[in-house]
Design an enzyme around this catalytic site. Structure first.
Site, short mmCIF file in Angstrom:
data_model
loop_
_atom_site.label_atom_id
_atom_site.label_comp_id
_atom_site.label_asym_id
_atom_site.label_seq_id
_atom_site.Cartn_x
_atom_site.Cartn_y
_atom_site.Cartn_z
N LYS A 151 -2.80 39.31 27.43
CA LYS A 151 -4.24 39.17 27.16
C LYS A 151 -4.50 37.83 26.49
O LYS A 151 -3.69 37.36 25.68
CB LYS A 151 -4.65 40.33 26.25
CG LYS A 151 -6.14 40.50 25.98
CD LYS A 151 -6.36 41.77 25.14
CE LYS A 151 -7.80 42.03 24.77
NZ LYS A 151 -7.94 43.28 23.96
N SER A 205 -11.32 46.41 25.60
CA SER A 205 -11.49 45.00 25.87
C SER A 205 -10.33 44.38 26.65
O SER A 205 -10.45 43.24 27.11
CB SER A 205 -11.67 44.24 24.55
OG SER A 205 -10.49 44.31 23.76
N SER A 253 -9.18 49.65 23.04
CA SER A 253 -9.09 48.52 23.97
C SER A 253 -7.86 48.49 24.86
O SER A 253 -7.83 47.72 25.83
CB SER A 253 -9.21 47.19 23.20
OG SER A 253 -10.55 46.96 22.86
#
Ligand SMILES: *[C@@H]1O[C@H](CO)[C@@H](O)[C@H](O)[C@H]1NC(C)=O
Ligand SMILES: *[C@@H]1O[C@H](CO)[C@@H](O)[C@H](O)[C@H]1NC(C)=O
Ligand SMILES: *[C@@H]1O[C@H](CO)[C@@H](O)[C@H](O)[C@H]1NC(C)=O
Ligand SMILES: *[C@@H]1O[C@H](CO)[C@@H](O)[C@H](O)[C@H]1NC(C)=O
Ligand SMILES: *[C@@H]1O[C@H](CO)[C@@H](O)[C@H](O)[C@H]1NC(C)=O
Ligand SMILES: *[C@@H]1O[C@H](CO)[C@@H](O)[C@H](O)[C@H]1NC(C)=O
Ligand SMILES: *[C@@H]1O[C@H](CO)[C@@H](O)[C@H](O)[C@H]1NC(C)=O
Ligand SMILES: *[C@@H]1O[C@H](CO)[C@@H](O)[C@H](O)[C@H]1NC(C)=O
Ligand SMILES: CC(=O)N[C@H]1CO[C@H](CO)[C@@H](O)[C@@H]1O
Ligand SMILES: CC(=O)N[C@H]1CO[C@H](CO)[C@@H](O)[C@@H]1O
Length: 559
Positions: free
Chosen positions: A117, A198, A222
């Site tokens: 990420k 997320s 997330s």
């Protein structure tokens, strides 16, 4: 409040999968072979398939990187799940191929491409932006501990995944998977599908086989939520099992880094590589003396004799109507667990669930932590192009930089954090923090585990994140089912994505005590192996390039 969607399923599945087919027959190209040797289809290939191919010389790590990059290029214009491909990935893979050839073996991840990420920093040619122009061009003094551990384990960091900007800690009304730098991520199970967040890009990329697996980060949901909606296994580790050093923070008390993969065992391999003590993140000093081998925890019989609780007051379709179509699959899963030898302790009530989810404790904890922790991260940068040192200067930058899409995407979360006027050293912070520990701990997960002598609690993943987030305890989610064909299409609040639609996957979560990942992985594996739900849910879009294409091309180029 929610608009009706207008999108129709395009029914474009490239690779039609029947429920009863064996894994090796899933994709037409899986039977494509060179000299009689079949190549694993990358949407299903697991780590052990890839290691076998690398060790036998069927393909190289360079082939894997070439195949994954071609796959990313096929779908990224539509789905925008990758924010940057590592310009050094091929060179790193070539080095790892040489090392393998001369007898050096870094372990199971040797030569295996992994995406991370874009809030997990690398000290290389890639930025670490959290999706914001505030961090484009910023430099960190060294790799994050997560990136360093992946490299030490021989993984190829293939690139960085798109995310809800600032890990969804900016706007009161934005869309999951949107960032100013990476654009709008979409998921692959319905056109314009909300990927959740997320760790949106990590979810979509792992789901479509654009790398073996990816890393996500979680503060509250997330990792779990994008794993839920992208047909994945996600492990949200205990806070402190994986280091957050040089990961863009929200909250030191709740942030954690974990794997998002297509199978429990692949996720376990990645977790084993990234877990461990780190002097640069002293929350890791809570790790019990020896970290278990998470791969060995993958035991088909792990459910035998285990006691599993079902907290029904968390699974209330009158409070969350979206649970209604999930409940039949959830209740059917209880039968699978019983048949595998588990005792189900049903109809539990967690008295802390109401206060933990309805009061403002967590809201205050995250705001106060962000004020303190964002400043801490920015102070570590060796290059800070816009001189951002605080939430106030970040907000001023964001509101003045047109590509940040303000005011359409507002900055209300920061504004209300600044209104708090204190960071996480304040007594007000501690009062709120100890309150959430109480309601989600003794009156929540930890109390139920003790009072009923349970090994784990299970719930649909849609409601799994909050209590474990507040106390920093672990969760493992596994695919459970998909929304039925008659599901009404519903748009997200921002109005640009489809939040609910036919074929959208959902999962089941195993929640346990701090540092009980090994146990949860065992339970999740035993459930997964008896159901293999993932293979029954087909994306509407997927890349076509396979390893066999890359290897055939290389052999042709050689001739
Ligand atoms: C093996 O290859 C690696 C990578 O190129 C290199 O660093 C290492 O020195 C080599 N080891 C031996 C024993 O040749
Ligand atoms: C952990 O590190 C922080 C910041 O470096 C420090 O303030 C804190 O006292 C340390 N805590 C422990 C338990 O060592
Ligand atoms: C950041 O601060 C440095 C040193 O004070 C200054 O030279 C530079 O112009 C500033 N940059 C911006 C974008 O404000
Ligand atoms: C912050 O405080 C100001 C002044 O009290 C108020 O007008 C504003 O609405 C608050 N903003 C948020 C997001 O709470
Ligand atoms: C939680 O924070 C709020 C807002 O600062 C404060 O008014 C309240 O007293 C705090 N609660 C506790 C239990 O400390
Ligand atoms: C566990 O038992 C204690 C003592 O009876 C009680 O206060 C607490 O609410 C219980 N917790 C749960 C989650 O059942
Ligand atoms: C979809 O079909 C199921 C079973 O036939 C039914 O129970 C459900 O109400 C239907 N849902 C919608 C939105 O029509
Ligand atoms: C959220 O943003 C969208 C798009 O700008 C807007 O249409 C919608 O009214 C907003 N919703 C709320 C509750 O502010
Ligand atoms: C690797 C890649 O394709 N990155 C793209 C991500 O999305 C932004 C915005 O749409 C593009 O500009 C990048 O090229
Ligand atoms: C369905 C599919 O992806 N088929 C591909 C299999 O591989 C051959 C040769 O590389 C391609 O031409 C097909 O399009």
């Amino acid at each position: 409040m929610f608009g009706q969607g207008v999108y129709k399923a395009l029914a474009l599945a490239v690779c039609l999968i029947g429920n009863g087919l064996a894994r090796a027959e899933l994709c037409t190209n899986s039977s494509t072979a060179i000299n009689g040797k079949p190549f694993p289809p990358l949407i299903e290939a697991n780590l052990e398939d890839l290691v076998k191919g690398l060790e036998s010389g069927l393909f190289t790590s360079v082939d894997l990187v070439n195949a994954y990059i071609a796959r990313i290029e096929e779908v990224n214009p539509t789905l925008k799940m990758v924010i940057a491909v590592n310009p050094d990935a091929l060179a790193i893979a070539a080095d790892l191929d040489l090392a393998r050839a001369n007898g050096t073996d870094y372990g199971p991840l040797h030569g295996i491409p992994i995406l991370i990420k874009d809030n997990i920093a690398t000290a290389d040619k890639m930025d670490n932006t959290a999706g914001s122009y505030a961090l484009v061009g910023a430099k960190v003094p060294e790799d994050s501990t997560m990136a360093a551990k992946l490299r030490k384990a021989g993984a190829v960091i293939l690139g960085k995944t798109n995310l809800s900007q600032w890990a969804n800690y900016r706007s009161s009304n934005s869309s999951n998977g949107w960032s100013a730098v990476g654009g709008q991520t979409e998921a692959a199970y319905y056109p314009k599908q909300d990927p959740s967040g997320s760790s949106s890009g990590s979810g979509v990329a792992s789901s479509l086989g654009l790398a073996l697996a990816s890393l996500g980060t979680e503060t509250d949901g997330s990792i779990l939520s994008p794993s839920n909606l992208n047909n994945l296994v996600g492990i949200k580790p205990t806070v402190g099992l994986t280091s957050r050093y040089l990961v863009v923070p929200i909250s030191e008390h709740q942030d954690t880094v974990g794997p998002m993969a297509r199978s429990v065992k692949d996720a376990a391999y990645v977790l084993s590589a990234i877990a461990g003590l780190d002097a640069k993140d002293n929350y890791t000093s809570a790790i019990p003396c020896k970290i278990p081998d998470y791969v060995k925890s993958c035991d088909y019989f792990a459910l035998a004799g285990k006691r599993i609780g079902v907290p029904r007051n968390m699974i209330n379709p009158s409070r969350s109507p979206s649970l209604a179509p999930i409940l039949p699959a959830f209740n059917a899963a209880l039968e699978v667990l019983r048949a595998a030898g588990a005792t189900i302790v049903d109809d539990l009530t967690l008295p802390g669930y109401g206060p933990a989810t309805q009061e403002d404790f967590e809201d205050i904890v995250l705001k106060a932590d962000f004020i303190t922790n964002l400043a801490g991260y920015m102070s570590k940068l060796t290059v800070n192009p816009h001189n951002i040192t605080s939430v106030a200067t970040l907000q001023a930058f964001t509101q003045s930089y047109p590509l940040e899409a303000w005011p359409q995407r507002d900055t209300l979360i920061w504004e209300s954090a600044l209104n708090l006027t204190y960071g996480n050293e304040s007594p007000f912070f501690w009062g709120n923090y100890t309150s959430q520990l109480y309601y989600s701990g003794p009156l929540g997960i930890i109390g139920a585990l003790k009072n009923y002598s349970l090994d784990a609690l299970i719930v649909p993943t849609a409601v799994a994140s909050t209590l474990p987030a507040q106390i920093g305890s672990p969760v493992v989610t596994v695919p459970l089912g998909k929304l039925p064909a008659n599901t009404t299409v519903v748009k997200n609040r921002f109005g640009n994505l489809v939040a609910r639609a036919p074929n959208v996957p959902f999962g089941i979560s195993f929640m346990g005590a701090h540092f009980s990942e090994a146990k949860l992985i065992g339970l999740a594996y035993a459930y997964e192996q008896r159901t293999l739900v993932r293979n029954t849910i087909v994306p509407y879009i997927q890349p076509k390039t396979e390893l066999v294409d890359v290897v055939a091309k290389r052999q042709k180029d050689l001739r």
